[in-house]
Design a protein around this motif. Structure first.
Motif, PDB file in Angstrom:
ATOM      1  N   GLN A  70       1.439   4.091   6.663  1.00  0.00           N
ATOM      2  CA  GLN A  70       1.637   5.494   7.020  1.00  0.00           C
ATOM      3  C   GLN A  70       3.093   5.756   7.402  1.00  0.00           C
ATOM      4  O   GLN A  70       3.671   6.775   7.016  1.00  0.00           O
ATOM      5  N   GLY A  71       3.691   4.852   8.166  1.00  0.00           N
ATOM      6  CA  GLY A  71       5.082   5.031   8.561  1.00  0.00           C
ATOM      7  C   GLY A  71       6.024   5.040   7.374  1.00  0.00           C
ATOM      8  O   GLY A  71       6.965   5.860   7.306  1.00  0.00           O
ATOM      9  N   ALA A  74       0.821  -1.207   0.000  1.00  0.00           N
ATOM     10  CA  ALA A  74       0.000   0.000   0.000  1.00  0.00           C
ATOM     11  C   ALA A  74       0.858   1.260   0.000  1.00  0.00           C
ATOM     12  O   ALA A  74       0.483   2.277  -0.607  1.00  0.00           O
ATOM     13  N   ALA A  75       1.993   1.217   0.685  1.00  0.00           N
ATOM     14  CA  ALA A  75       2.864   2.390   0.742  1.00  0.00           C
ATOM     15  C   ALA A  75       3.569   2.646  -0.587  1.00  0.00           C
ATOM     16  O   ALA A  75       3.876   3.791  -0.924  1.00  0.00           O
ATOM     17  N   ARG A  76       3.809   1.592  -1.359  1.00  0.00           N
ATOM     18  CA  ARG A  76       4.563   1.735  -2.604  1.00  0.00           C
ATOM     19  C   ARG A  76       3.675   1.890  -3.834  1.00  0.00           C
ATOM     20  O   ARG A  76       4.175   2.098  -4.934  1.00  0.00           O
ATOM     21  N   ALA A 124      11.525   3.942   9.282  1.00  0.00           N
ATOM     22  CA  ALA A 124      10.154   3.782   9.786  1.00  0.00           C
ATOM     23  C   ALA A 124      10.102   2.823  10.967  1.00  0.00           C
ATOM     24  O   ALA A 124       9.030   2.274  11.273  1.00  0.00           O
ATOM     25  N   LYS A 125      11.226   2.643  11.643  1.00  0.00           N
ATOM     26  CA  LYS A 125      11.296   1.653  12.730  1.00  0.00           C
ATOM     27  C   LYS A 125      10.275   1.932  13.823  1.00  0.00           C
ATOM     28  O   LYS A 125       9.612   1.019  14.329  1.00  0.00           O
ATOM     29  N   VAL A 134       8.427   8.586   5.482  1.00  0.00           N
ATOM     30  CA  VAL A 134       9.888   8.619   5.447  1.00  0.00           C
ATOM     31  C   VAL A 134      10.351   9.848   4.670  1.00  0.00           C
ATOM     32  O   VAL A 134       9.749  10.216   3.646  1.00  0.00           O
ATOM     33  N   ASP A 135      11.404  10.476   5.153  1.00  0.00           N
ATOM     34  CA  ASP A 135      11.912  11.714   4.559  1.00  0.00           C
ATOM     35  C   ASP A 135      12.193  11.518   3.062  1.00  0.00           C
ATOM     36  O   ASP A 135      13.019  10.676   2.686  1.00  0.00           O
ATOM     37  N   PRO A 136      11.525  12.269   2.203  1.00  0.00           N
ATOM     38  CA  PRO A 136      11.774  12.116   0.753  1.00  0.00           C
ATOM     39  C   PRO A 136      13.226  12.387   0.372  1.00  0.00           C
ATOM     40  O   PRO A 136      13.728  11.820  -0.605  1.00  0.00           O
TER      41      PRO A 136
END
Length: 644
Positions: free
Chosen positions: A537-538, A479-481, A569-570, A542-544
């Motif tokens: 969401q985590g 979902a994040a990708r 995203a730990k 993550v910083d682009p």
């Protein structure tokens, strides 16, 4: 490039430092074990280290039963509370009936329009009409009346507790363990003491719901008050505002988002508890689900379960939209007076036309076709499926290959080994206080005399969490990708996340029968949406710049995932683990109703038989188990001190 190199070397140094600290902690634990090993005995928890609470709890239960109708405490305190609850629920219920199905539907739609616009208004109207079409209008109104009273009471109690905790550090420290206990304690455990005092019926159901649903409101209220912008507060104070004026004009308005989020979470938990409270006579939709579940009538259970889900989705959307302020971004064409006037006009028109009750000819019976479909699945999927086997075979294999070995391994371990493992896990991600809390919580289970059932419950939790994390992390990464996958999953996750715990037992019992495997399956389905959402969401947060740097260095998509996104995203991943554990534990306990056994069965047995000792001891053990699992899955921030 130099910046990336410095950041990489700093991260590597931090990892080496953490590993060295963990190794030192584990070495210290090994030395302590070597010293204490000659003094320890293997096997299960020693009998001489247990404390029986049967006698004092039974005496307390007997005293309450003997004095419930004569003691002034019950006559002039609990009696008044009970009467007030009954009158409040009855007043709301009669108001809903007087408004009729047209009035209630119109008011719900106009309220949604006022908050979030015409799209949600249409969805709200369809949801209410679907409840009537399924033949569940009266039970829906019974549940809604109980919900209104329970939510209002929960919001008042939670807001007052949150106000106290948000304005006083001492009260915040005092309330934190109480709220932790209230939130970890499974819903079933609330029912027994409440029934003992108030008996079977609506008062016990409402008050149990208040106890269960108030903590989120209290926590988020305190969080909002404590998170108010200091500069704004300083500016208000410089204008000569008193403490009360600062609270009313600055702190509370600044905490509006947290307060509305607390209302949203309170409504969701109250609806979930209202279904569970049907066991003690709450009536409404929950009673229909419970009765259908008891007779394994999946069609009737689904007919009552769908309105519960629709109510949950509508209430979740309306309160979430209010919290996000979506209604403030467009002109508000519908005011409260207009909405009330339209509702009254529609209700009066329905009364004049004799259409207050839902027309009997407008109902759709889905129970029979659903039961036919379930029978077909049972005949064709339950067993005898070529090559892959049936769902009963899967449940049997999972029990034989996973649940039994995990339970056997835990119960085979000496009790002191279990405590050392708990200490090592908690200390490796936290402080010695975290480890001490986890060990004491686990030891308290042994002292209560329920060591074996607790390890049985722990085995189910571990198996369910493992399956949940594998599926949740994989789905969350997908979902994040991919925006397309995220859009496709969103409505599915919404439905599963708003569905009350009880409803999950219906399909798993139909597919897998009864036993520990169905309880684990229901727990996985219940906990999966939260893990997927938090993981996605985590990873998306993550910083682009870090991803861009990795891409500029030629990193592939897989390398970006494993070397950049997952490490950064730990914290979100650990939060997903923590939430997965808490949610799994909640449903595994309810799984005691469908053959899950262990502590869940003890709680259900104590409730059914009025056995306060068995129910409360099992409930206390569940709290300790939840506290231990929370400590070993949630990292603790180390406080910086001089010389550290």
């Amino acid at each position: 490039m130099a910046t990336l190199t410095v950041a990489t070397s700093s991260r590597a140094h931090t990892l080496r430092l953490l590993k060295s600290r963990t190794a030192a902690k584990l070495l210290l634990l090994a030395l302590v074990t070597a010293v204490l090993l000659p003094l320890l005995h293997g096997g299960s928890w020693p009998h001489h280290l247990t404390v029986s609470l049967d006698k004092p709890l039974t005496s307390a239960s007997n005293w309450v039963i003997d004095n419930r109708d004569s003691h002034p405490l019950f006559l002039y305190f609990f009696g008044y509370i009970s009467n007030a609850v009954v009158l409040s629920v009855r007043a709301v219920y009669l108001t809903l009936l007087a408004a009729g199905w047209t009035g209630v539907t119109a008011f719900g739609a106009l309220l949604a329009w006022r908050v979030a616009g015409p799209r949600l208004a249409a969805g709200t109207a369809v949801a209410f009409l679907a409840c009537g079409a399924l033949g569940m209008w009266v039970p829906t109104m019974q549940t809604l009346a109980l919900m209104v009273v329970a939510v209002l009471a929960s919001v008042v109690v939670g807001a007052l507790l949150g106000l106290a905790a948000g304005l006083s550090d001492r009260l915040d420290r005092a309330l934190r363990p109480v709220l932790d206990t209230m939130q970890v304690l499974p819903a079933f455990a609330y029912l027994l003491p409440v029934v003992l005092v108030f008996g079977i019926g609506v008062p016990a159901a409402v008050l149990a719901t208040v106890v269960y649903a108030a903590p989120p409101m209290a926590r988020l209220t305190a969080l909002g008050l404590r998170g108010a912008d200091p500069e704004v507060l300083e500016a208000v104070e410089s204008l000569g505002a008193t403490r009360r004026q600062r609270l009313l004009t600055a702190r509370i308005p600044l905490a509006r988002g947290e307060l509305l989020l607390g209302l949203n979470q309170t409504i969701m938990m109250a609806l979930s508890m209202a279904v569970i409270a049907s066991v003690i006579g709450a009536g409404g939709l929950g009673d229909r689900v419970y009765q259908a579940l008891a007779s394994v009538d999946v069609g009737q259970a689904l007919a009552a379960g769908i309105p519960i889900v629709l109510l949950a989705i509508v209430l979740d959307r309306v309160t979430a939209a209010a919290g996000a302020g979506t209604g403030a971004t467009r002109p508000k064409t519908i005011g409260w007076p207009y909405a009330l006037a339209v509702t009254v006009a529609v209700a009066l028109a329905a009364r004049l036309l004799g259409r207050l009750d839902w027309p009997s000819g407008w109902t759709l019976d889905i129970a029979e076709p659903v039961n036919r479909a379930v029978d077909w699945m049972t005949n064709h999927l339950y067993s005898g499926v070529p090559v892959i086997g049936g769902t009963a075979d899967w449940a049997g294999h999972f029990t034989t290959w996973v649940l039994d070995p995990v339970r056997g391994g835990l119960q085979w371990l000496p009790w002191w080994t279990v405590l050392l493992i708990v200490a090592a896990l908690a200390w490796s991600i936290g402080t010695w206080r975290t480890a001490l809390t986890a060990v004491l919580a686990m030891a308290a289970i042994g002292v209560l005399g329920v060591w074996e059932p607790a390890l049985d419950t722990l085995s189910q939790v571990l198996a369910a969490v493992a399956v949940t994390l594998v599926l949740g992390f994989a789905t969350g990464i997908a979902a994040a990708r991919s925006d397309r996958v995220e859009r496709a999953l969103r409505p599915v996750l919404d439905v599963f996340q708003t569905m009350p715990q009880f409803v999950y037992l219906i399909p798993v019992v139909a597919l897998f029968g009864v036993g520990r495997a169905p309880a684990v399956a229901a727990a996985v389905v219940y906990a999966l949406p939260a893990v997927v959402r938090i993981t996605a969401q985590g990873l998306r947060q993550v910083d682009p710049a870090a991803l861009e740097s990795a891409r500029s260095l030629g990193a592939t998509g897989r390398q970006q995932l494993w070397q950049v996104q997952l490490p950064l995203a730990k914290r979100s991943l650990l939060l997903a683990v923590n939430q997965g554990v808490v949610l799994v534990l909640a449903v595994v306990i309810i799984g005691g109703l469908v053959g899950g056994g262990a502590l869940g069965y003890n709680v259900a047995f104590g409730l059914a038989q009025g056995d306060l000792a068995t129910g409360l001891v099992a409930g206390a053990a569940i709290v300790c188990l939840g506290l231990m699992l929370d400590r070993v899955t949630q990292p603790t921030e180390r406080r910086t001190t001089k010389g550290a």
